[in-house]
Design an enzyme around this catalytic site. Sequence first.
Site, PDB file in Angstrom:
ATOM      1  N   ASP A 175      -4.306 -19.869   1.185  1.00 28.11           N
ATOM      2  CA  ASP A 175      -3.398 -20.917   1.612  1.00 28.11           C
ATOM      3  C   ASP A 175      -3.175 -20.715   3.115  1.00 28.11           C
ATOM      4  O   ASP A 175      -3.458 -19.641   3.648  1.00 28.11           O
ATOM      5  CB  ASP A 175      -2.088 -20.797   0.823  1.00 28.11           C
ATOM      6  CG  ASP A 175      -1.023 -21.747   1.320  1.00 28.11           C
ATOM      7  OD1 ASP A 175      -1.352 -22.924   1.554  1.00 28.11           O
ATOM      8  OD2 ASP A 175       0.133 -21.307   1.471  1.00 28.11           O
TER       9      ASP A 175
ATOM     10  N   ASP B  39      -0.184 -22.282   5.505  1.00 22.54           N
ATOM     11  CA  ASP B  39       1.197 -22.101   5.965  1.00 22.54           C
ATOM     12  C   ASP B  39       1.919 -21.051   5.119  1.00 22.54           C
ATOM     13  O   ASP B  39       1.956 -21.146   3.892  1.00 22.54           O
ATOM     14  CB  ASP B  39       1.954 -23.433   5.907  1.00 22.54           C
ATOM     15  CG  ASP B  39       1.312 -24.495   6.800  1.00 22.54           C
ATOM     16  OD1 ASP B  39       0.675 -24.126   7.804  1.00 22.54           O
ATOM     17  OD2 ASP B  39       1.443 -25.690   6.477  1.00 22.54           O
TER      18      ASP B  39
HETATM   19 MG   LIG Z   1       2.064 -21.923   1.862  1.00 26.91          MG
END
Ligand SMILES: [Mg+2]
Length: 190
Positions: A7, A9
């Site tokens: 992932d 962020d």
């Molecule tokens: Mg995230």
Amino acid sequence: MKLVILDRDGVINTDSDTFVKSADEWVPIEGSIDAIARLSKAGFTVVVATNQSGLGRNLFDLDDLEAMHKKMIELVEDADGELAGIFYCPHHPDDNCHCRKPKPGLIDAIENEFCTTARNAFFVGDSLRDLQAAVAKQCRPILVKTGKGEKTVKELDTTDIFNTSDNGKINKLAIFDDLAAATNFIINNH
Ligand SMILES: [Mg+2]
Ligand SMILES: [Zn+2]
């Protein structure tokens, strides 16, 4: 193929409740760039799978997203690492698309692009929806406590994604402080 899906962020860069909207706002988490470089030097194909609903919400545009990703790619390359691909969902949550995590569409796209299976690939995320997408595709889910990770640890108490009748098929969850620590585990456990 040794595959790691990250992932973005809250895993690679600091997250923001008001969205990360520009290259200036895209700030790496300490140790994350070096961790990606270590993974690629260890022979892993490192791919990013990220929900970017800020596009669908008109908070930033594709040029902004490209500028953020150019910054990320260059930092990784400066550390002698490589990102093999960045897969993002541009949709608004109300669009009901098939790529916004927890749906597995981004992982499907990664499988198609690299002609491989994501089964037993490592998937590192900070949100419950990352872990749900990982579980849906039988990846090995890893939760980091950066970003929304601490909150997600608490949510795990009230969720049953790792506790269903399918348990035999679901890879065990591993939890680490950050991507640097998760990387040590991945390199030693593939
Ligand atoms: Mg995230
Ligand atoms: Zn989507």
